[in-house]
Design a protein around this motif. Structure first.
Motif, mmCIF file in Angstrom:
data_model
loop_
_atom_site.group_PDB
_atom_site.id
_atom_site.type_symbol
_atom_site.label_atom_id
_atom_site.label_comp_id
_atom_site.label_asym_id
_atom_site.label_seq_id
_atom_site.Cartn_x
_atom_site.Cartn_y
_atom_site.Cartn_z
ATOM 1 N N ARG A 1 7.738 8.524 3.889
ATOM 2 C CA ARG A 1 6.354 8.297 4.317
ATOM 3 C C ARG A 1 5.685 7.161 3.565
ATOM 4 N NH1 ARG A 1 2.980 13.591 4.046
ATOM 5 N NH2 ARG A 1 1.522 12.262 5.139
ATOM 6 N N SER A 2 6.188 6.825 2.372
ATOM 7 C CA SER A 2 5.507 5.824 1.557
ATOM 8 C C SER A 2 6.295 4.531 1.397
ATOM 9 C CB SER A 2 5.179 6.412 0.187
ATOM 10 O OG SER A 2 6.357 6.818 -0.474
ATOM 11 N N THR A 3 7.414 4.379 2.079
ATOM 12 C CA THR A 3 8.206 3.158 2.006
ATOM 13 C C THR A 3 8.017 2.344 3.280
ATOM 14 O OG1 THR A 3 9.843 4.299 0.660
ATOM 15 C CG2 THR A 3 10.528 2.237 1.654
ATOM 16 N N ARG B 1 10.399 -2.942 2.345
ATOM 17 C CA ARG B 1 11.125 -1.954 1.538
ATOM 18 C C ARG B 1 10.443 -1.620 0.219
ATOM 19 N NH1 ARG B 1 13.506 0.867 4.681
ATOM 20 N NH2 ARG B 1 14.705 1.732 2.985
ATOM 21 N N ARG B 2 9.119 -1.819 0.126
ATOM 22 C CA ARG B 2 8.384 -1.414 -1.073
ATOM 23 C C ARG B 2 7.949 0.031 -0.914
ATOM 24 N NH1 ARG B 2 5.375 -6.493 -0.356
ATOM 25 N NH2 ARG B 2 6.221 -8.004 -1.806
ATOM 26 N N ARG B 3 8.041 0.799 -2.011
ATOM 27 C CA ARG B 3 7.558 2.186 -1.994
ATOM 28 C C ARG B 3 6.201 2.223 -2.665
ATOM 29 N NH1 ARG B 3 10.286 7.811 -4.181
ATOM 30 N NH2 ARG B 3 8.541 9.091 -3.533
ATOM 31 N N TYR B 4 5.190 2.606 -1.896
ATOM 32 C CA TYR B 4 3.819 2.645 -2.388
ATOM 33 C C TYR B 4 3.506 4.003 -3.000
ATOM 34 C CZ TYR B 4 3.014 -1.779 -0.073
ATOM 35 O OH TYR B 4 3.066 -3.097 0.279
ATOM 36 N N TYR B 5 2.404 4.056 -3.738
ATOM 37 C CA TYR B 5 1.959 5.296 -4.360
ATOM 38 C C TYR B 5 1.185 6.182 -3.390
ATOM 39 C CZ TYR B 5 3.268 3.362 -8.873
ATOM 40 O OH TYR B 5 3.974 2.849 -9.911
ATOM 41 N N PHE B 6 1.066 5.787 -2.143
ATOM 42 C CA PHE B 6 0.323 6.544 -1.130
ATOM 43 C C PHE B 6 1.097 6.503 0.179
ATOM 44 C CE2 PHE B 6 -1.247 2.234 -1.611
ATOM 45 C CZ PHE B 6 -1.115 1.718 -0.338
ATOM 46 N N CYS B 7 0.728 7.362 1.099
ATOM 47 C CA CYS B 7 1.398 7.402 2.400
ATOM 48 C C CYS B 7 0.907 6.239 3.260
ATOM 49 C CB CYS B 7 1.115 8.728 3.101
ATOM 50 S SG CYS B 7 1.874 10.112 2.263
ATOM 51 N N LEU B 8 1.826 5.643 3.988
ATOM 52 C CA LEU B 8 1.512 4.476 4.818
ATOM 53 C C LEU B 8 1.185 4.901 6.252
ATOM 54 C CD1 LEU B 8 4.381 2.123 3.629
ATOM 55 C CD2 LEU B 8 2.002 2.084 2.920
ATOM 56 N N PRO B 9 0.414 4.086 6.970
ATOM 57 C CA PRO B 9 0.094 4.397 8.373
ATOM 58 C C PRO B 9 1.241 3.986 9.299
ATOM 59 C CG PRO B 9 -1.043 2.416 7.713
ATOM 60 C CD PRO B 9 -0.342 2.930 6.480
ATOM 61 N N LEU B 10 2.381 4.644 9.157
ATOM 62 C CA LEU B 10 3.563 4.245 9.905
ATOM 63 C C LEU B 10 3.479 4.609 11.377
ATOM 64 C CD1 LEU B 10 6.318 5.132 7.291
ATOM 65 C CD2 LEU B 10 5.321 2.908 7.782
ATOM 66 N N ARG B 11 2.740 5.652 11.714
ATOM 67 C CA ARG B 11 2.605 6.022 13.140
ATOM 68 C C ARG B 11 1.750 5.022 13.896
ATOM 69 N NH1 ARG B 11 1.601 12.453 13.859
ATOM 70 N NH2 ARG B 11 3.716 13.050 13.382
ATOM 71 N N THR B 12 0.689 4.566 13.283
ATOM 72 C CA THR B 12 -0.222 3.669 13.991
ATOM 73 C C THR B 12 0.154 2.213 13.817
ATOM 74 O OG1 THR B 12 -1.709 3.712 12.083
ATOM 75 C CG2 THR B 12 -2.149 5.273 13.877
ATOM 76 N N GLN B 13 0.471 1.789 12.574
ATOM 77 C CA GLN B 13 0.773 0.389 12.311
ATOM 78 C C GLN B 13 2.259 0.106 12.319
ATOM 79 O OE1 GLN B 13 -2.829 -0.844 9.408
ATOM 80 N NE2 GLN B 13 -0.855 -1.514 8.792
ATOM 81 N N GLY B 14 3.030 1.020 11.761
ATOM 82 C CA GLY B 14 4.469 0.814 11.690
ATOM 83 C C GLY B 14 4.930 0.181 10.399
ATOM 84 N N VAL B 15 4.032 -0.531 9.715
ATOM 85 C CA VAL B 15 4.350 -1.186 8.443
ATOM 86 C C VAL B 15 3.158 -1.024 7.502
ATOM 87 C CG1 VAL B 15 5.953 -2.897 9.399
ATOM 88 C CG2 VAL B 15 3.526 -3.393 9.336
ATOM 89 N N CYS B 16 3.315 -1.503 6.271
ATOM 90 C CA CYS B 16 2.215 -1.430 5.310
ATOM 91 C C CYS B 16 1.145 -2.475 5.661
ATOM 92 C CB CYS B 16 2.735 -1.638 3.889
ATOM 93 S SG CYS B 16 3.503 -3.247 3.610
ATOM 94 N N ASP B 17 -0.030 -2.363 5.066
ATOM 95 C CA ASP B 17 -1.120 -3.299 5.345
ATOM 96 C C ASP B 17 -0.774 -4.741 4.977
ATOM 97 O OD1 ASP B 17 -2.854 -1.619 6.578
ATOM 98 O OD2 ASP B 17 -4.035 -1.152 4.791
ATOM 99 N N PRO C 1 0.279 -5.526 -7.450
ATOM 100 C CA PRO C 1 1.433 -4.868 -8.071
ATOM 101 C C PRO C 1 1.171 -3.431 -8.512
ATOM 102 C CG PRO C 1 0.902 -6.927 -9.200
ATOM 103 C CD PRO C 1 -0.128 -6.712 -8.159
ATOM 104 N N ASP C 2 -0.075 -3.045 -8.668
ATOM 105 C CA ASP C 2 -0.351 -1.667 -9.095
ATOM 106 C C ASP C 2 -0.393 -0.689 -7.923
ATOM 107 O OD1 ASP C 2 -2.666 -2.822 -8.117
ATOM 108 O OD2 ASP C 2 -3.988 -1.683 -9.440
ATOM 109 N N THR C 3 -0.154 -1.140 -6.709
ATOM 110 C CA THR C 3 -0.166 -0.229 -5.557
ATOM 111 C C THR C 3 1.218 0.241 -5.148
ATOM 112 O OG1 THR C 3 -0.093 -2.082 -4.020
ATOM 113 C CG2 THR C 3 -2.281 -1.222 -4.604
ATOM 114 N N TYR C 4 2.279 -0.406 -5.644
ATOM 115 C CA TYR C 4 3.630 0.007 -5.272
ATOM 116 C C TYR C 4 4.493 0.145 -6.519
ATOM 117 C CZ TYR C 4 4.833 -4.959 -5.656
ATOM 118 O OH TYR C 4 5.006 -6.232 -6.109
#
Length: 153
Positions: free
Chosen positions: A104-106, A111-127, A137-140
């Motif tokens: 959920r957070s990659t 291929r970065r793993r963030y400290y929060f869940c990403l909107p993969l259903r709506t966006q498909g990728v990170c912001d 750098p402090d977000t992943y």
């Protein structure tokens, strides 16, 4: 000038307390050994499959002892003697949860793993990938491996 509306007096319906099978207690008046779910959790216990043994009435109902408590602020009281220790997850369960959270957070693109869940259903990728900017750098989690497991045990 219009005539002011006459306010109707609201009738107070007095409902006698029911003959419930569970005893009811007011706040700060329950006997020793009966606690709420939150207090059980603070003690490291769980109800252990047992039903509540009493009801804790809300603050407003303590002032009206002759009426039934119909407020949603009631709480169930559980016995400390019947409670069991909280179950601890096994290492395999924690690993499965970590893999699920990693999915959920990659970001599938960078291929970065963030400290929060990403909107993969709506966006498909990170912001940053969707909008085209470099992430802070402090977000992943900065690692060379694709996915690093951070198990609690």
């Amino acid at each position: 000038m219009p005539c002011p509306r006459k306010k109707r007096r609201r009738e107070v319906i007095r409902v006698p307390r029911s003959d419930a099978t569970l005893p009811e207690f007011d706040r700060r008046a329950c006997p020793e050994g009966l606690v709420t779910r939150r207090q059980l959790r603070e003690l490291g216990l769980s109800p252990g499959g047992h039903a509540p043994v009493a009801v804790l009435r809300c603050k407003a109902c303590a002032y009206r002892p002759d009426q039934a408590c119909i407020h949603p602020t009631r709480a169930w009281l559980y016995s400390v003697e019947l409670a069991r220790p909280k179950r601890v997850a096994t290492l395999a369960q924690e690993e499965a949860l970590d893999r699920a959270m990693a999915a959920r957070s990659t970001c599938p693109e960078c291929r970065r793993r963030y400290y929060f869940c990403l909107p993969l259903r709506t966006q498909g990728v990170c912001d940053p990938c969707a909008r085209g900017y470099e992430p802070s750098p402090d977000t992943y989690m900065a690692s060379t491996a694709a996915v690093v497991h951070r198990l609690a045990a």
